[in-house]
Motif scaffolding. Sequence first.
Motif, PDB file in Angstrom:
ATOM      1  N   LEU A   1       0.829  -1.206   0.000  1.00 52.26           N
ATOM      2  CA  LEU A   1       0.000   0.000   0.000  1.00 52.26           C
ATOM      3  C   LEU A   1       0.865   1.259   0.000  1.00 52.26           C
ATOM      4  O   LEU A   1       0.550   2.242  -0.677  1.00 52.26           O
ATOM      5  CB  LEU A   1      -0.935   0.006   1.206  1.00 52.26           C
ATOM      6  CG  LEU A   1      -2.050  -1.035   1.188  1.00 52.26           C
ATOM      7  CD1 LEU A   1      -2.817  -1.003   2.495  1.00 52.26           C
ATOM      8  CD2 LEU A   1      -2.977  -0.810   0.013  1.00 52.26           C
ATOM      9  N   ARG A   2       1.957   1.232   0.735  1.00 47.85           N
ATOM     10  CA  ARG A   2       2.867   2.381   0.768  1.00 47.85           C
ATOM     11  C   ARG A   2       3.543   2.585  -0.583  1.00 47.85           C
ATOM     12  O   ARG A   2       3.718   3.720  -1.035  1.00 47.85           O
ATOM     13  CB  ARG A   2       3.926   2.192   1.849  1.00 47.85           C
ATOM     14  CG  ARG A   2       3.374   2.325   3.240  1.00 47.85           C
ATOM     15  CD  ARG A   2       4.433   2.087   4.284  1.00 47.85           C
ATOM     16  NE  ARG A   2       3.870   2.248   5.616  1.00 47.85           N
ATOM     17  CZ  ARG A   2       4.466   1.862   6.719  1.00 47.85           C
ATOM     18  NH1 ARG A   2       5.658   1.304   6.665  1.00 47.85           N
ATOM     19  NH2 ARG A   2       3.895   2.042   7.877  1.00 47.85           N
ATOM     20  N   VAL A   3       3.911   1.501  -1.233  1.00 46.81           N
ATOM     21  CA  VAL A   3       4.527   1.595  -2.558  1.00 46.81           C
ATOM     22  C   VAL A   3       3.535   2.161  -3.556  1.00 46.81           C
ATOM     23  O   VAL A   3       3.874   3.059  -4.349  1.00 46.81           O
ATOM     24  CB  VAL A   3       5.052   0.208  -3.016  1.00 46.81           C
ATOM     25  CG1 VAL A   3       5.430   0.236  -4.482  1.00 46.81           C
ATOM     26  CG2 VAL A   3       6.215  -0.226  -2.157  1.00 46.81           C
ATOM     27  N   ILE A   4       2.310   1.687  -3.515  1.00 45.14           N
ATOM     28  CA  ILE A   4       1.273   2.192  -4.427  1.00 45.14           C
ATOM     29  C   ILE A   4       1.027   3.673  -4.186  1.00 45.14           C
ATOM     30  O   ILE A   4       0.935   4.465  -5.137  1.00 45.14           O
ATOM     31  CB  ILE A   4      -0.024   1.370  -4.274  1.00 45.14           C
ATOM     32  CG1 ILE A   4       0.187  -0.046  -4.803  1.00 45.14           C
ATOM     33  CG2 ILE A   4      -1.189   2.042  -4.988  1.00 45.14           C
ATOM     34  CD1 ILE A   4      -0.943  -1.012  -4.505  1.00 45.14           C
ATOM     35  N   ALA A   5       0.941   4.089  -2.923  1.00 46.82           N
ATOM     36  CA  ALA A   5       0.718   5.506  -2.599  1.00 46.82           C
ATOM     37  C   ALA A   5       1.883   6.356  -3.077  1.00 46.82           C
ATOM     38  O   ALA A   5       1.680   7.467  -3.596  1.00 46.82           O
ATOM     39  CB  ALA A   5       0.515   5.668  -1.096  1.00 46.82           C
ATOM     40  N   THR A   6       3.100   5.851  -2.949  1.00 47.97           N
ATOM     41  CA  THR A   6       4.282   6.592  -3.404  1.00 47.97           C
ATOM     42  C   THR A   6       4.280   6.746  -4.914  1.00 47.97           C
ATOM     43  O   THR A   6       4.540   7.841  -5.437  1.00 47.97           O
ATOM     44  CB  THR A   6       5.563   5.883  -2.943  1.00 47.97           C
ATOM     45  OG1 THR A   6       5.554   5.795  -1.516  1.00 47.97           O
ATOM     46  CG2 THR A   6       6.800   6.629  -3.411  1.00 47.97           C
ATOM     47  N   VAL A   7       3.968   5.695  -5.620  1.00 44.95           N
ATOM     48  CA  VAL A   7       3.945   5.743  -7.085  1.00 44.95           C
ATOM     49  C   VAL A   7       2.845   6.680  -7.576  1.00 44.95           C
ATOM     50  O   VAL A   7       3.073   7.497  -8.479  1.00 44.95           O
ATOM     51  CB  VAL A   7       3.790   4.321  -7.677  1.00 44.95           C
ATOM     52  CG1 VAL A   7       3.509   4.374  -9.167  1.00 44.95           C
ATOM     53  CG2 VAL A   7       5.016   3.489  -7.384  1.00 44.95           C
TER      54      VAL A   7
ATOM     55  N   THR B   1       1.359  11.868  -9.951  1.00 42.79           N
ATOM     56  CA  THR B   1       0.597  13.111  -9.823  1.00 42.79           C
ATOM     57  C   THR B   1       1.526  14.314  -9.853  1.00 42.79           C
ATOM     58  O   THR B   1       1.247  15.310 -10.539  1.00 42.79           O
ATOM     59  CB  THR B   1      -0.217  13.105  -8.514  1.00 42.79           C
ATOM     60  OG1 THR B   1      -1.084  11.971  -8.513  1.00 42.79           O
ATOM     61  CG2 THR B   1      -1.032  14.373  -8.363  1.00 42.79           C
ATOM     62  N   PHE B   2       2.632  14.249  -9.128  1.00 42.11           N
ATOM     63  CA  PHE B   2       3.602  15.340  -9.109  1.00 42.11           C
ATOM     64  C   PHE B   2       4.154  15.612 -10.508  1.00 42.11           C
ATOM     65  O   PHE B   2       4.217  16.764 -10.943  1.00 42.11           O
ATOM     66  CB  PHE B   2       4.741  15.013  -8.143  1.00 42.11           C
ATOM     67  CG  PHE B   2       5.865  15.998  -8.201  1.00 42.11           C
ATOM     68  CD1 PHE B   2       5.756  17.230  -7.592  1.00 42.11           C
ATOM     69  CD2 PHE B   2       7.033  15.698  -8.889  1.00 42.11           C
ATOM     70  CE1 PHE B   2       6.795  18.152  -7.651  1.00 42.11           C
ATOM     71  CE2 PHE B   2       8.073  16.603  -8.962  1.00 42.11           C
ATOM     72  CZ  PHE B   2       7.957  17.836  -8.338  1.00 42.11           C
ATOM     73  N   VAL B   3       4.565  14.580 -11.212  1.00 40.80           N
ATOM     74  CA  VAL B   3       5.132  14.744 -12.556  1.00 40.80           C
ATOM     75  C   VAL B   3       4.074  15.298 -13.511  1.00 40.80           C
ATOM     76  O   VAL B   3       4.386  16.145 -14.355  1.00 40.80           O
ATOM     77  CB  VAL B   3       5.722  13.411 -13.065  1.00 40.80           C
ATOM     78  CG1 VAL B   3       6.086  13.489 -14.534  1.00 40.80           C
ATOM     79  CG2 VAL B   3       6.935  13.031 -12.233  1.00 40.80           C
ATOM     80  N   SER B   4       2.835  14.866 -13.373  1.00 37.91           N
ATOM     81  CA  SER B   4       1.763  15.375 -14.232  1.00 37.91           C
ATOM     82  C   SER B   4       1.531  16.867 -14.014  1.00 37.91           C
ATOM     83  O   SER B   4       1.390  17.629 -14.974  1.00 37.91           O
ATOM     84  CB  SER B   4       0.463  14.616 -13.963  1.00 37.91           C
ATOM     85  OG  SER B   4       0.627  13.254 -14.236  1.00 37.91           O
TER      86      SER B   4
END
Length: 45
Positions: A6-12, A17-20
């Motif tokens: 879940l932490r990996v998914i949230a990080t990705v 979102t940041f890059v977008s």
Amino acid sequence: MDITLLRVIATVVSFVTFVSIWAWAWKRSNRARFEQDGLIPFQQD
């Protein structure tokens, strides 16, 4: 589902979102709008 996954998914998702948002802000077509919006605090009523 493990907490680490879940932490990996949230990080990705956060990174995508940041890059977008970064790509949208740096598009050439938005430059004129952002320059105009940046002058709003200096305009007098």
